[in-house]
Design an enzyme around this catalytic site. Structure first.
Site, PDB file in Angstrom:
ATOM      1  N   HIS A 239     -12.628  -8.557  -5.327  1.00 52.55           N
ATOM      2  CA  HIS A 239     -12.334  -8.199  -3.874  1.00 52.55           C
ATOM      3  C   HIS A 239     -13.769  -8.063  -3.295  1.00 52.55           C
ATOM      4  O   HIS A 239     -13.997  -8.391  -1.992  1.00 52.55           O
ATOM      5  CB  HIS A 239     -11.696  -6.681  -3.897  1.00 52.55           C
ATOM      6  CG  HIS A 239     -10.460  -6.714  -4.588  1.00 52.55           C
ATOM      7  ND1 HIS A 239     -10.106  -5.845  -5.586  1.00 52.55           N
ATOM      8  CD2 HIS A 239      -9.245  -7.078  -4.140  1.00 52.55           C
ATOM      9  CE1 HIS A 239      -9.011  -5.774  -5.730  1.00 52.55           C
ATOM     10  NE2 HIS A 239      -8.341  -6.615  -5.011  1.00 52.55           N
TER      11      HIS A 239
ATOM     12  N   LYS B  46       4.936   0.722  -5.722  1.00 52.17           N
ATOM     13  CA  LYS B  46       4.982   0.909  -7.238  1.00 52.17           C
ATOM     14  C   LYS B  46       3.938   1.906  -7.396  1.00 52.17           C
ATOM     15  O   LYS B  46       3.299   2.243  -6.752  1.00 52.17           O
ATOM     16  CB  LYS B  46       4.347  -0.457  -7.687  1.00 52.17           C
ATOM     17  CG  LYS B  46       3.160  -0.960  -7.276  1.00 52.17           C
ATOM     18  CD  LYS B  46       2.755  -2.384  -8.122  1.00 52.17           C
ATOM     19  CE  LYS B  46       1.371  -2.839  -7.208  1.00 52.17           C
ATOM     20  NZ  LYS B  46       1.059  -3.943  -7.326  1.00 52.17           N
TER      21      LYS B  46
ATOM     22  N   ARG C 216      -7.133 -16.942  -4.412  1.00 55.05           N
ATOM     23  CA  ARG C 216      -7.832 -17.225  -5.691  1.00 55.05           C
ATOM     24  C   ARG C 216      -7.112 -18.633  -6.374  1.00 55.05           C
ATOM     25  O   ARG C 216      -8.170 -19.222  -6.863  1.00 55.05           O
ATOM     26  CB  ARG C 216      -7.311 -16.132  -7.029  1.00 55.05           C
ATOM     27  CG  ARG C 216      -7.955 -14.905  -6.685  1.00 55.05           C
ATOM     28  CD  ARG C 216      -7.531 -13.815  -7.456  1.00 55.05           C
ATOM     29  NE  ARG C 216      -5.892 -13.702  -6.924  1.00 55.05           N
ATOM     30  CZ  ARG C 216      -5.241 -12.766  -7.265  1.00 55.05           C
ATOM     31  NH1 ARG C 216      -5.467 -11.811  -8.358  1.00 55.05           N
ATOM     32  NH2 ARG C 216      -3.925 -12.690  -7.047  1.00 55.05           N
TER      33      ARG C 216
ATOM     34  N   SER D 106      -6.463  -7.104 -10.201  1.00 51.43           N
ATOM     35  CA  SER D 106      -6.547  -5.515 -10.645  1.00 51.43           C
ATOM     36  C   SER D 106      -5.574  -5.288 -11.839  1.00 51.43           C
ATOM     37  O   SER D 106      -5.890  -4.647 -12.733  1.00 51.43           O
ATOM     38  CB  SER D 106      -6.089  -4.573  -9.314  1.00 51.43           C
ATOM     39  OG  SER D 106      -7.073  -4.853  -8.383  1.00 51.43           O
TER      40      SER D 106
HETATM   41  O1  PNS Z   1      -3.918  -6.303  -2.787  1.00 48.05           O
HETATM   42  P1  PNS Z   1      -2.544  -6.801  -2.125  1.00 48.05           P
HETATM   43  O2  PNS Z   1      -1.547  -6.120  -2.804  1.00 48.05           O
HETATM   44  O3  PNS Z   1      -2.846  -8.210  -2.105  1.00 48.05           O
HETATM   45  O4  PNS Z   1      -2.615  -6.276  -0.677  1.00 48.05           O
HETATM   46  C1  PNS Z   1      -1.370  -6.426   0.092  1.00 48.05           C
HETATM   47  C2  PNS Z   1      -1.395  -6.014   1.286  1.00 48.05           C
HETATM   48  C3  PNS Z   1      -1.714  -4.394   1.376  1.00 48.05           C
HETATM   49  C4  PNS Z   1      -2.659  -6.605   2.281  1.00 48.05           C
HETATM   50  C5  PNS Z   1       0.104  -6.361   2.079  1.00 48.05           C
HETATM   51  O5  PNS Z   1       1.088  -5.870   1.159  1.00 48.05           O
HETATM   52  C6  PNS Z   1       0.179  -5.367   3.348  1.00 48.05           C
HETATM   53  O6  PNS Z   1      -0.410  -6.008   4.275  1.00 48.05           O
HETATM   54  N1  PNS Z   1       1.054  -4.329   3.234  1.00 48.05           N
HETATM   55  C7  PNS Z   1       1.182  -3.627   4.504  1.00 48.05           C
HETATM   56  C8  PNS Z   1       2.905  -3.740   5.082  1.00 48.05           C
HETATM   57  C9  PNS Z   1       2.874  -4.899   5.785  1.00 48.05           C
HETATM   58  O7  PNS Z   1       2.155  -4.911   6.735  1.00 48.05           O
HETATM   59  N2  PNS Z   1       3.597  -5.740   5.602  1.00 48.05           N
HETATM   60  C10 PNS Z   1       4.100  -6.861   5.892  1.00 48.05           C
HETATM   61  C11 PNS Z   1       3.061  -8.150   5.587  1.00 48.05           C
HETATM   62  S1  PNS Z   1       3.357  -9.460   6.384  1.00 48.05           S
END
Ligand code: PNS
Length: 157
Positions: free
Chosen positions: A17, A41, A90, A127
């Site tokens: 990150h 979760k 990644r 993570s």
């Molecule tokens: O660290 P991660 O799990 O890759 O992060 C994912 C994250 C938090 C960026 C994604 O799940 C997100 O944007 N969540 C917020 C809810 C949302 O906007 N959902 C629609 C995504 S198209």
């Protein structure tokens, strides 16, 4: 002024990150790290703890700010007047889901997503894997900043 949002769950923040955040910070005037409070979760670290760890790990970056959000990322972007998301890729396996999210965010919120390929030294890092190996006592000092390694030790024993 150019701005970008680096979103994530950061449970906890890793060197992977940080690599993306640092590279975004060197290319944009301002980077907003958006830490979601809603993971769907059970997280290892509460959102305030995750934010504190990201803040400590990015303390050397003057143009990086950390915020939490609950709900849609595009709403966070709109509320902060930022139209660009930066995400790390990644491997090819990341691409499919990231592409869907980028296209959804562009469709519902007119927010662009810029992908940065993760540095090869961190391309295997996540993570979840860091938590898993830390749980069994592995040395995670090559994967996370010292403050995060200490938090993992304190939480997992
Ligand atoms: O660290 P991660 O799990 O890759 O992060 C994912 C994250 C938090 C960026 C994604 O799940 C997100 O944007 N969540 C917020 C809810 C949302 O906007 N959902 C629609 C995504 S198209």
């Amino acid at each position: 002024m150019t701005s970008a949002v680096c979103p994530g769950s950061f449970d906890p923040v890793t060197y992977g990150h940080l690599d993306v955040i640092e590279r975004a910070a060197s290319r944009f005037d301002q980077v907003l790290v958006a830490c979601t409070s809603n993971l769907g979760k059970e997280p290892l670290f509460a959102v305030d703890e995750r934010v504190d760890l990201v803040r400590a790990a990015t303390a050397h970056l003057d143009n990086v700010r950390i915020e939490t959000f609950d709900g849609l990322l595009v709403d966070f972007c709109r509320a902060h007047g930022v139209g660009l998301i930066v995400k790390g890729l990644r491997a090819v396996s990341d691409f499919e889901y990231e592409l869907q999210m980028a296209q959804m965010n562009s469709t519902i919120g007119e927010v662009e997503t810029l992908f940065m390929t993760t540095s090869p030294v961190y391309s295997f890092l996540s993570s979840s894997l860091v938590k898993e190996v830390a749980r069994f006592g592995a040395d995670v000092s090559g994967f996370v900043p010292p403050v995060v390694a200490a938090a993992l030790r304190a939480r997992l024993g």
